[in-house]
Design an enzyme around this catalytic site. Structure first.
Site, mmCIF file in Angstrom:
data_model
loop_
_atom_site.group_PDB
_atom_site.id
_atom_site.type_symbol
_atom_site.label_atom_id
_atom_site.label_comp_id
_atom_site.label_asym_id
_atom_site.label_seq_id
_atom_site.Cartn_x
_atom_site.Cartn_y
_atom_site.Cartn_z
ATOM 1 N N SER A 28 -29.838 18.463 53.502
ATOM 2 C CA SER A 28 -28.591 18.686 52.767
ATOM 3 C C SER A 28 -27.483 17.734 53.213
ATOM 4 C CB SER A 28 -28.148 20.126 53.036
ATOM 5 O OG SER A 28 -26.912 20.360 52.443
ATOM 6 N N GLY A 62 -24.198 21.415 50.461
ATOM 7 C CA GLY A 62 -23.815 22.830 50.511
ATOM 8 C C GLY A 62 -23.037 23.251 49.270
ATOM 9 N N GLU A 173 -24.589 25.264 62.303
ATOM 10 C CA GLU A 173 -23.488 24.289 62.372
ATOM 11 C C GLU A 173 -22.103 24.927 62.504
ATOM 12 O OE1 GLU A 173 -26.460 23.112 61.702
ATOM 13 O OE2 GLU A 173 -26.014 21.023 62.112
ATOM 14 N N TYR A 175 -20.865 27.419 60.614
ATOM 15 C CA TYR A 175 -20.295 27.962 59.367
ATOM 16 C C TYR A 175 -20.347 29.497 59.396
ATOM 17 C CZ TYR A 175 -20.253 23.184 57.562
ATOM 18 O OH TYR A 175 -19.999 21.844 57.383
ATOM 19 N N ARG A 223 -31.602 28.059 57.560
ATOM 20 C CA ARG A 223 -31.246 27.079 58.591
ATOM 21 C C ARG A 223 -30.724 27.842 59.792
ATOM 22 N NH1 ARG A 223 -28.481 21.289 58.221
ATOM 23 N NH2 ARG A 223 -29.382 20.500 60.147
ATOM 24 N N HIS A 261 -19.917 22.176 64.571
ATOM 25 C CA HIS A 261 -19.053 21.011 64.369
ATOM 26 C C HIS A 261 -18.013 20.869 65.480
ATOM 27 C CE1 HIS A 261 -20.897 19.778 60.730
ATOM 28 N NE2 HIS A 261 -20.524 20.835 60.037
ATOM 29 N N ALA A 319 -31.649 13.239 56.453
ATOM 30 C CA ALA A 319 -30.606 13.209 55.422
ATOM 31 C C ALA A 319 -30.091 11.779 55.241
ATOM 32 C CB ALA A 319 -29.493 14.170 55.795
ATOM 33 N N GLN A 348 -20.132 5.734 59.240
ATOM 34 C CA GLN A 348 -18.919 5.088 58.738
ATOM 35 C C GLN A 348 -18.664 5.294 57.243
ATOM 36 O OE1 GLN A 348 -19.740 1.412 61.587
ATOM 37 N NE2 GLN A 348 -18.128 0.931 60.169
ATOM 38 N N CYS A 362 -22.909 4.485 51.891
ATOM 39 C CA CYS A 362 -23.654 4.123 53.092
ATOM 40 C C CYS A 362 -23.287 2.711 53.496
ATOM 41 C CB CYS A 362 -25.150 4.225 52.809
ATOM 42 S SG CYS A 362 -26.135 3.581 54.163
ATOM 43 N N LYS A 430 -25.768 0.634 70.184
ATOM 44 C CA LYS A 430 -25.664 -0.127 68.929
ATOM 45 C C LYS A 430 -26.837 -1.101 68.767
ATOM 46 C CE LYS A 430 -20.848 0.412 67.905
ATOM 47 N NZ LYS A 430 -19.613 -0.159 67.400
ATOM 48 N N LYS A 582 -0.887 5.631 70.460
ATOM 49 C CA LYS A 582 -1.985 6.530 70.087
ATOM 50 C C LYS A 582 -3.318 5.790 70.122
ATOM 51 C CE LYS A 582 -2.907 10.222 66.921
ATOM 52 N NZ LYS A 582 -3.528 10.162 65.645
ATOM 53 N N GLY A 664 -15.335 -11.322 56.714
ATOM 54 C CA GLY A 664 -14.262 -11.799 57.583
ATOM 55 C C GLY A 664 -13.613 -13.070 57.077
ATOM 56 N N ASP A 672 -14.976 -4.613 58.995
ATOM 57 C CA ASP A 672 -16.180 -4.019 59.580
ATOM 58 C C ASP A 672 -17.375 -4.360 58.694
ATOM 59 O OD1 ASP A 672 -15.949 -2.290 57.440
ATOM 60 O OD2 ASP A 672 -15.473 -0.528 58.631
#
Ligand code: FAD
Ligand code: SF4
Length: 687
Positions: A28, A62, A173, A175, A223, A261, A319, A348, A362, A430, A582, A664, A672
């Site tokens: 899902s 969901g 998760e 919920y 689940r 979460h 998924a 991302q 994606c 990575k 920040k 770039g 990115d």
């Protein structure tokens, strides 16, 4: 004849009343289309493409059983995201038909967000705010609870009317259902709270009453939160008891849920090793007789086959890998896993988008959830096109343009494809960028792109018979204007990452954007010995405080959490500096917290509001709030942004050659790989 490379993956699963074609589930995913797709056309195209490629079972994103159970994202009337009236059935039927047309099966996931809703009128078993939500939920009355159970049941009944093969009841998760089960969130003292038996009554009633109304021949998947990864979550004994209870209430398949979460432990991000959670599913498989499903950080057919062969699960759910490549199953079936566009677990363009209330996509496959927008079309005017640079922008353009039928020549001055992905893949966790390079490399060759490695493009070779030139030449690191920039302590991030220059034990990093965080993470641990799979998993568990043996978590619970995280000793003292106050503004919405936690675990000193004064043999001289400080460091690594490498643009234009810039080379700010790949695709569609 096709020799089956993954026999267990493609073995059918007989549930008695129905048969699944293979052992793979497309898990899902909320895509944002649930609210925005008014006609169901985009959702049908999205699910239909995956069904056509042969996935055995699809679970929808969901769907809320009532208005309070939704995400709180505004939606149009009768949207896909909420099935609480018959008016929403037609849009569901359309999606079901798109899947059934290809002989695949589809379940509706029923999900009530409870205290995780974005809306202010949220409900939960107790009025306890989730740490990730601004709103305190209203404690549900007994009639709220009864009504909600009925809404789940009616939703399942409508799913049956819409033609679904079954439903998945979302019990993990963090919920609503999970909120009833765990003491952390259920502090009621009526029949729905208190003892464990009372706390699990909510899911049990939902399952019991749903089975009664939908009959026997309808798949019920549950689940199950097998490891909550929060303080006050269920113990393993309780998880097993619930697993057995849902089995005896008529559930056909148990799917694995890992972590809430709000957990302090990452569960699906890049830092999580592949197959990190199959040990949990394997343990549950010993306890129940119905099929169990493994999931999370599984992204290759080889891994699926291994899990099934070892008997760790009966099915595997993935998924995000189905966002990255709609053809995952077909390529696996035909034994062409080297052509799979592998999900790199970056979040991302999928989860980050959803949490920013944008449509999911994606990074490596911008067509995901946009199938009916970016249609693959053949070019009417076939052109000869030169591409300068083989970073993600250049590779993406070259592949798409070749697929459209253009003749493409790709120049790369380095000896390998990939551009900055070759630098990114040196960062711990990575390494997975290598998969994207492998994918593009194989597909570019298959599409007949002429790849000229080690050849710098210049005005001379670009003037030879090309109709158009695409500049995908990337960026150059920005030089900082600071006294002492030429001091030998100063390194640019590329040299620091590549190991071209050695880095001392005390390091200051100027610039706390994504690359600054990455460099810090690398410098904390880059001398560590390479781990094998088992060592990598143990190191991950230690670092984030997971107890793979379900010992006591210190609060007397066997919850799978260790008493506390025990990160490895950092190899360096790292200072991460920035001008603003920040930290982490440029980091991903769903992964920024992980990078910040890694800095804390590695003892990195983060200094904000910094004015850089000079660099000399003593170190880096700075001022914070007017107060001067000297950081006595061995090296200063500059991660202060980048500038476009577009110097060929003007001479090419002057020579009358049609030039386009992407990635770039087009715009270095906020760059990115997601934007680079998307720009490549978009230009190829219209060139
Ligand atoms: P580049 O990748 O820079 O590629 C440009 C290519 O052009 C290079 O190969 C270069 O050699 C070649 N070239 C230049 N001039 C010529 C010429 N005249 N002739 C021939 N070839 C030429 N992005 C993400 O989305 N997620 C991440 O997690 C992430 N992590 C990163 C971590 C690090 C450490 C770094 C450095 C970057 C990371 N990035 C990440 C950023 C991402 O790699 C870049 O945004 C992306 O590579 C830019 O793509 P591009 O194709 O525009 O340029
Ligand atoms: Fe995987 Fe990243 Fe694509 Fe999401 S955006 S599906 S994590 S590759």
């Amino acid at each position: 004849m096709i020799i089956m490379q993954y026999p267990n993956m493609f073995k059918p699963l007989d549930l008695g009343f129905t048969k699944l074609a293979n052992r793979v589930i497309m898990g899902s995913m909320h895509t944002g289309l649930e609210e925005s797709d008014k006609t169901g056309e985009r959702l049908s195209a999205f699910y239909g493409a995956r069904a056509e490629a042969g996935v055995g079972l699809i679970i929808t994103g969901g769907v809320a059983p009532n208005i309070e159970g939704g995400t709180g994202i505004p939606s149009h009337a009768a949207s896909f995201g909420r099935l609480d009236s018959d008016a929403a059935i037609p849009i569901h039927q359309k999606v079901v038909d798109a899947v059934h047309q290809h002989k695949s099966k589809i379940l509706l996931q029923i999900l009530h967000t409870g205290r995780y809703s974005f809306a202010p009128n949220l409900l939960a078993p107790s009025a306890i705010r989730a740490p990730i939500s601004p709103h305190v939920p209203k404690e549900m009355s007994e009639s709220d609870i009864e009504d909600t159970i009925e809404d789940f049941v009616n939703c399942a009944f409508r799913a049956k009317k819409a033609g679904y093969d079954g439903v998945e009841i979302m019990g993990s998760e963090g919920y609503l259902i999970n909120q009833f089960i765990a003491k952390r969130t259920n502090q009621r003292n009526d029949e729905w709270g208190g003892s464990f038996e009372n706390r699990i009554k909510f899911p049990i009633e939902i399952i019991r009453r749903t089975r009664a109304i939908v009959g026997k021949n309808f798949i019920l998947m549950y689940r199950l939160s097998m490891i909550d990864l929060v303080e006050g979550g269920s113990s393993w004994e309780q998880v097993v008891a619930l697993g057995k209870a849902v089995e005896s209430e008529g559930v056909n398949i148990i799917n694995t849920g890992i972590g809430w979460h709000e957990s302090r432990v990452p569960t699906i991000a890049q830092v999580v090793p592949a197959k990190a959670w199959t040990y949990v599913t394997k343990a549950m498989k010993q306890e129940v007789d119905i099929p169990v499903v493994a999931c999370n950080r599984i992204n290759k057919p080889e891994q699926v086959e291994e899990i099934l062969t070892k008997g760790e699960a009966d099915m595997v759910s993935m998924a995000r890998p189905f966002l990255a490549d709609a053809q995952f199953m077909l390529k696996s079936f035909e034994g062409h896993s080297e052509q799979i566009n592998t999900c790199i677990a970056c979040n991302q363009a999928c989860l980050d988008h959803v949490f920013e209330m944008k449509t999911c996509s994606c990074l490596v496959n911008p067509r995901a959830c946009h199938e009916s927008i970016y249609k693959k079309t053949k070019a009417k005017n076939v052109k000869k096109i030169a591409v300068v640079g083989s970073g993600p922008a250049g590779m993406s353009f070259a592949l798409e343009a070749a697929e459209c039928g253009h003749e493409v020549v790709l120049f790369e001055k380095e000896k390998q494809l990939g551009g900055q992905l070759n630098i990114a893949k040196k960062i711990p966790s990575k390494e997975i960028f290598e998969e994207s390079i492998r994918y593009f490399s194989n597909l570019l060759k298959a599409q007949g792109v002429k790849i000229k490695l080690g050849q710098e493009a210049n005005i001379e070779n670009l003037s030879k018979g090309f109709d158009e030139v695409v500049l995908a030449s990337g960026i150059m690191p920005r030089k900082l204007k600071i006294e002492g920039f030429a001091n030998k302590k100063v390194l640019n991030y590329i040299d620091a990452i590549n190991g071209a220059k050695s880095v001392g034990k005390r390091v200051a990093i100027i610039g706390a954007g994504g690359i600054g965080f990455d460099v810090a993470e690398l410098l904390l641990h880059n001398d560590a010995k390479k781990e094998n799979e088992e060592e990598g998993l143990l190191a991950f568990q230690k670092k984030w405080g997971i107890d793979g043996n379900w010992g006591s978590d210190g609060a007397g619970q066997k919850s799978g959490l260790a008493k506390s995280p025990s990160p490895p000793m950092p190899e360096r003292q790292v200072f991460l500096l920035q001008r603003g106050e920040k930290f982490g503004r440029s980091l991903g919405k769903t992964t920024g917290w992980i990078h910040k936690a890694e800095m804390a675990l590695g003892g990195v000193k983060m200094l904000g509001g910094v004015e850089y004064k000079k660099i000399d043999d003593e170190g880096l001289h700075i001022e914070i709030n007017g107060e001067a400080q000297t950081l006595e460091v061995d090296n200063v690594v500059i991660c202060a942004g980048q500038i476009a490498n577009d110097e060929l643009k003007e001479p090419l234009e002057k020579a009358g050659i049609r030039v386009h810039t992407i990635g770039g080379a087009d715009e270095a700010g906020e760059l990115d790989a997601k934007r680079a790949i998307l720009q490549g695709l978009e230009l190829a569609e219209k060139i």
